[in-house]
Design a protein around this motif. Structure first.
Motif, short mmCIF file in Angstrom:
data_model
loop_
_atom_site.label_atom_id
_atom_site.label_comp_id
_atom_site.label_asym_id
_atom_site.label_seq_id
_atom_site.Cartn_x
_atom_site.Cartn_y
_atom_site.Cartn_z
N SER A 1 15.29 7.02 -15.95
CA SER A 1 15.25 5.75 -15.24
C SER A 1 13.82 5.25 -15.08
N ARG A 2 13.68 3.94 -14.91
CA ARG A 2 12.38 3.35 -14.63
C ARG A 2 12.19 3.28 -13.12
N PRO A 3 11.04 3.72 -12.62
CA PRO A 3 10.78 3.62 -11.18
C PRO A 3 10.36 2.20 -10.81
N LEU A 4 10.39 1.93 -9.53
CA LEU A 4 9.87 0.67 -9.01
C LEU A 4 8.35 0.78 -8.93
N ILE A 5 7.64 -0.06 -9.66
CA ILE A 5 6.18 -0.04 -9.66
C ILE A 5 5.67 -1.16 -8.77
N ILE A 6 4.99 -0.78 -7.69
CA ILE A 6 4.45 -1.74 -6.72
C ILE A 6 2.94 -1.77 -6.89
N TRP A 7 2.40 -2.94 -7.17
CA TRP A 7 0.97 -3.05 -7.46
C TRP A 7 0.30 -4.06 -6.56
N GLU A 8 -0.74 -3.60 -5.85
CA GLU A 8 -1.65 -4.53 -5.19
C GLU A 8 -2.99 -4.45 -5.92
N PRO A 9 -3.47 -5.56 -6.44
CA PRO A 9 -4.73 -5.55 -7.19
C PRO A 9 -5.90 -5.10 -6.30
N ALA A 10 -6.78 -4.29 -6.85
CA ALA A 10 -7.97 -3.87 -6.12
C ALA A 10 -8.76 -5.10 -5.72
N PRO A 11 -9.12 -5.24 -4.44
CA PRO A 11 -9.73 -6.48 -3.97
C PRO A 11 -10.94 -6.95 -4.76
N LEU A 12 -11.85 -6.04 -5.14
CA LEU A 12 -13.06 -6.45 -5.84
C LEU A 12 -12.78 -6.95 -7.26
N SER A 13 -11.58 -6.67 -7.77
CA SER A 13 -11.23 -7.14 -9.11
C SER A 13 -10.59 -8.52 -9.11
N CYS A 14 -10.37 -9.08 -7.92
CA CYS A 14 -9.70 -10.37 -7.81
C CYS A 14 -10.72 -11.50 -7.96
N ASN A 15 -10.95 -11.91 -9.21
CA ASN A 15 -11.90 -12.97 -9.50
C ASN A 15 -11.46 -13.70 -10.77
N PRO A 16 -11.99 -14.89 -11.01
CA PRO A 16 -11.54 -15.68 -12.18
C PRO A 16 -11.75 -14.96 -13.50
N GLU A 17 -12.78 -14.14 -13.61
CA GLU A 17 -13.04 -13.43 -14.86
C GLU A 17 -11.89 -12.49 -15.23
N ASN A 18 -11.12 -12.05 -14.23
CA ASN A 18 -10.02 -11.12 -14.48
C ASN A 18 -8.66 -11.79 -14.49
N LEU A 19 -8.62 -13.12 -14.46
CA LEU A 19 -7.33 -13.82 -14.36
C LEU A 19 -6.40 -13.47 -15.52
N GLN A 20 -6.90 -13.54 -16.74
CA GLN A 20 -6.03 -13.27 -17.89
C GLN A 20 -5.55 -11.82 -17.88
#
Length: 357
Positions: free
Chosen positions: A158-177
């Motif tokens: 079975s596939r597990p439920l994957i819950i992802w919160e992006p690392a705060p310092l990675s949240c920038n326009p350069e990482n949008l794509q």
């Protein structure tokens, strides 16, 4: 490996924090980190004996306090503790600018001790129904792929439920794509509202309005969340509550447990320190979704977990009253029922009965 009744595990960090306020003695060895709070959020809804289905992997150094070990053991989870001799535990310094738990600075003061998928390759933790990650967009794709490969090799179909919160310092326009691409590899995508805005270069001082948050969430959903584009986007929006949305669920808002502010503009009654509340929300959500398979109901679980996490500095106090487990003197189940009975929440839960505009 047979699939076992294991509910939830977080790959987030366990951090020993030093907390400083102006003109006050520092508080040391305060248990924190995304992994600790996410595990707390899940544990609140898994009283014994179900607490044993919650697996807690942590990587500690030789300075990890016995008092913290005893606290972790008192939660009756399945601890998977890796200790590295000669290394210090992951420690952080949290400095508040004033005594309102507002502006703050954080930095790690020791090297980070991670738990990764390879470290649990021979463990029953592989069979968990849900995994929580805090990771960069680049890392999450690699880590999920590694986890699924290990499960396959262990005979877990079975596939597990994957819950992802992006690392705060990675949240920038350069990482949008990279962020949009990574969203297709997870089942629950959950930046907070400020992190969401930073990906799209919307970084004003004002809190983004609900309509703006919905607009950005829709852009992400159009690109796809989850391997089959049927994943859920879950935006934690502080005093505005949370937004839940998916391919078959229109934008649905739930309020926070505590009112955002009193009429005098002071911090909400009941709120002491919001640190970790978002992580706890995701732990509660994960357990709620496993139990109910309904995203809005699961978000009610998450909201209640967050409300317990922010009532004190560090972790809440667990006690018993007869056969009932209490956290900060409160029955979590009773708090959940009280929250779900509120008019605004009840209306969201009855969304299938309400004609959509």
């Amino acid at each position: 490996m047979e699939e076992q009744n294991i509910s939830f595990a977080s790959f987030g960090l366990v951090v020993l924090d030093e907390i400083r306020f102006p003109n006050q003695p520092p508080m040391k060895n305060i248990l924190g980190g995304s992994g600790a709070y996410a595990t707390l959020g899940a544990r609140l809804f898994l009283p014994p004996p179900m607490s044993q289905t919650l697996v807690w992997p942590l990587h500690i150094g030789n300075d990890f306090p016995d008092s913290i070990k005893e606290l972790l053991q008192s939660w009756n989870t399945t601890l998977l503790m890796k200790k590295t001799p000669g290394e210090l535990s992951t420690r952080g310094l949290l400095e508040y600018k004033d005594t309102t738990f507002g502006p703050k600075d954080f930095k790690y003061t020791t090297p980070i001790l991670n738990i990764d998928e390879n470290s649990i390759a021979e463990s029953h933790i592989l069979a968990a129904k849900a995994f929580h990650y805090l990771a960069t967009p680049q890392d999450i794709q690699t880590r999920v792929s590694r986890l699924l490969t290990l499960r396959q090799k262990a005979g877990i179909s079975s596939r597990p439920l994957i819950i992802w919160e992006p690392a705060p310092l990675s949240c920038n326009p350069e990482n949008l794509q990279a962020f949009l691409e990574a969203a297709r590899h997870v089942d629950i995508l959950s930046p907070n509202h400020l992190e969401l805005g930073r990906f799209f270069s919307r970084t004003g001082k004002d809190t983004p309005a609900k309509t703006g948050i919905e607009e950005l969430a829709s852009i992400i959903l159009d690109r796809g969340v989850g391997p089959d584009k049927k994943g859920i986007i879950l935006i934690r929006a502080g005093e505005q509550g949370c937004l839940i949305q998916s391919w078959d669920l229109p934008p649905t808002w739930l309020p926070p447990f505590y009112d955002s502010e009193s009429s005098s503009g002071q911090q909400a009654v009941g709120v002491v320190d919001p640190t970790g509340a978002g992580n706890a929300f995701l732990g509660g959500f994960g357990v709620g979704y496993i139990q109910t398979k309904d995203a809005v109901t699961a978000a009610c679980f998450g909201t209640v977990s967050a409300s317990i996490a922010l009532e004190q500095i560090g972790m809440p106090t667990k006690t018993r009253s007869g056969d009932m487990e209490l956290w900060n003197g409160t029955s979590v189940e009773e708090r959940l029922q009280e929250y779900m009975s509120r008019d605004e929440v009840e209306l969201s839960l009855r969304r299938d009965e309400v004609p959509q505009r």
